[in-house]
Design an enzyme around this catalytic site. Sequence first.
Site, PDB file in Angstrom:
ATOM      1  N   ARG A 103       0.890  -1.174   0.000  1.00  0.00           N
ATOM      2  CA  ARG A 103       0.000   0.000   0.000  1.00  0.00           C
ATOM      3  C   ARG A 103       0.919   1.212   0.000  1.00  0.00           C
ATOM      4  O   ARG A 103       1.689   1.407   0.935  1.00  0.00           O
ATOM      5  CB  ARG A 103      -0.918   0.016   1.218  1.00  0.00           C
ATOM      6  N   HIS A 128      -7.354   0.966  -6.438  1.00  0.00           N
ATOM      7  CA  HIS A 128      -7.594   0.116  -5.265  1.00  0.00           C
ATOM      8  C   HIS A 128      -8.293  -1.157  -5.761  1.00  0.00           C
ATOM      9  O   HIS A 128      -9.466  -1.406  -5.479  1.00  0.00           O
ATOM     10  CB  HIS A 128      -8.471   0.879  -4.268  1.00  0.00           C
ATOM     11  N   GLN A 176     -10.316  -3.649  -3.420  1.00  0.00           N
ATOM     12  CA  GLN A 176     -11.639  -3.199  -2.979  1.00  0.00           C
ATOM     13  C   GLN A 176     -12.694  -3.545  -4.025  1.00  0.00           C
ATOM     14  O   GLN A 176     -13.820  -3.921  -3.699  1.00  0.00           O
ATOM     15  CB  GLN A 176     -11.622  -1.688  -2.731  1.00  0.00           C
ATOM     16  N   ASP A 211     -16.821   7.651  -1.908  1.00  0.00           N
ATOM     17  CA  ASP A 211     -15.618   7.482  -1.086  1.00  0.00           C
ATOM     18  C   ASP A 211     -15.367   8.822  -0.394  1.00  0.00           C
ATOM     19  O   ASP A 211     -16.003   9.832  -0.733  1.00  0.00           O
ATOM     20  CB  ASP A 211     -14.430   7.071  -1.983  1.00  0.00           C
ATOM     21  N   CYS A 256     -16.227   2.077   0.492  1.00  0.00           N
ATOM     22  CA  CYS A 256     -15.117   1.182   0.849  1.00  0.00           C
ATOM     23  C   CYS A 256     -14.739   1.303   2.322  1.00  0.00           C
ATOM     24  O   CYS A 256     -14.100   0.406   2.859  1.00  0.00           O
ATOM     25  CB  CYS A 256     -13.922   1.433  -0.057  1.00  0.00           C
ATOM     26  N   ARG A 287     -14.087  -8.441   1.890  1.00  0.00           N
ATOM     27  CA  ARG A 287     -12.648  -8.249   1.627  1.00  0.00           C
ATOM     28  C   ARG A 287     -11.894  -9.543   1.941  1.00  0.00           C
ATOM     29  O   ARG A 287     -10.944  -9.895   1.251  1.00  0.00           O
ATOM     30  CB  ARG A 287     -12.086  -7.091   2.472  1.00  0.00           C
TER      31      ARG A 287
HETATM   32  N1   CP Z   1     -11.271   0.176   2.278  1.00  0.00           N
HETATM   33  C1   CP Z   1     -10.027  -0.030   2.724  1.00  0.00           C
HETATM   34  O1   CP Z   1      -9.081  -0.272   1.966  1.00  0.00           O
HETATM   35  O2   CP Z   1      -9.923   0.003   4.089  1.00  0.00           O
HETATM   36  P1   CP Z   1      -8.566   0.131   4.879  1.00  0.00           P
HETATM   37  O3   CP Z   1      -7.964   1.477   4.544  1.00  0.00           O
HETATM   38  O4   CP Z   1      -8.973   0.040   6.329  1.00  0.00           O
HETATM   39  O5   CP Z   1      -7.641  -0.988   4.481  1.00  0.00           O
END
Ligand code: CP
Length: 299
Positions: free
Chosen positions: A104, A131, A134, A218, A258, A286
Site C-alpha cells: 500500500r 484500489h 476493494q 468514497d 469502501c 474483503r
Molecule cells: N477500504 C479499505 O481499503 O480500508 P482500509 O484502509 O482500512 O484498508
Amino acid sequence: MSVKNFLSLTDFSRGDLEQIIERAAELKRLHESGIQHRPLEGKTMAMIFELKSTRTRVAFETGMHQLGGHAIFLRPDETQLGRGEPIEDTARVLSSLVDIVMLRVQDHVNISRFAAASSVPVINGMSDRFHPCQLLADMQTFAEKRGSIRDQSVAFIGDGYNMCNSYILASNQFEFDLAISTPAEFRPDEDVIDGNNRARWVATPEEAVSGANLVVTDVWSSMGRENERSERREAFRGFQVNSDLLDNADANALFMHCLPAHRGEEISDDLLDDPRSVVWEEAGNRLHSQKALLEFMLG
Ligand code: CP
C-alpha cells in the site's frame, strides 16, 4: 517465466476476474461451514504498508492464515526502506524470502518500480491511482445481493481518485455502465477514463444516480490529502450521498462505500444504516475476495 501481478484490474482478463469473484463466494461458503481449506501451507506474504489500513491488512493477514500460509506486516519506518534502501533492492531481497508481496503506497510509481524488480507476484493494496482489491469485494457483494452486474447502471459520486479510477476500469472489465459525478476540478484521471466506452462524467449527482442499480462514494479527503480537508469540504458541497439522493436511484439500488466513512461529509449521518446500504457485507467480503485472489495468484 513472467510473474502475475495485480496492480490494477487491467492486469487480469475479464474471465480471470469473474473466476476470482465466483471463487470468493465458494470460499465464503466453505468458511461459513467451518470447513478448513489450506492450499497455501508453507507460503509467506510480505505486506508493506506505507499508509494506514484496517480492512486490507486484517483481510490479507487473516486470509493467509486461513489458507494455511503466513503474512508479515512491514512498515517502511520500521524497515530499511525507511532508511533509504532502494525499492528495487528491497524487491529483489524479498523475492528470495517470501512468495508474494502486497504494497500500500501513496505514489503508484513506487509499486510499479517494486513490481518491475520483483520476481514474485505483487498485489496493489491501494495506491493513489487504484484500489483493485476493494473492487473485488464490491463486485462479489453486488453478485451475492443482485446477481450479475453486467449491463447494470452504477453511479460514482464524489472524488475522482483511486476508487473512482478503479470503478472506471471495472466498468470495462465487468461490462456495466458507469456515471460519474465529481466537482469539475476533481474529475478522475484522464488517461483512465479516455477510451473507456462504459464510463461517462455527468454534471450532477442527481443525473448520475438516476435509475442506478448501485451507488458508490468514497471520502473527499483521501489519505495523504487530509491537509486539504477544509477546502475540499467546500468544493464537494452538493456531492453528499444521502437518502434523498438515493431515492433517485432504482428501487432495488444498493449503496457501497469502501470505508472508513466520514459521516456528515460524503455521506449523511444515517446512510450506513439505510436498508439500501451493504457496506458491512462489502467490508466482510474483503476477506473472501482477497483469499480468492491469493489462491489464484499462488495456487
Ligand atoms: N477500504 C479499505 O481499503 O480500508 P482500509 O484502509 O482500512 O484498508
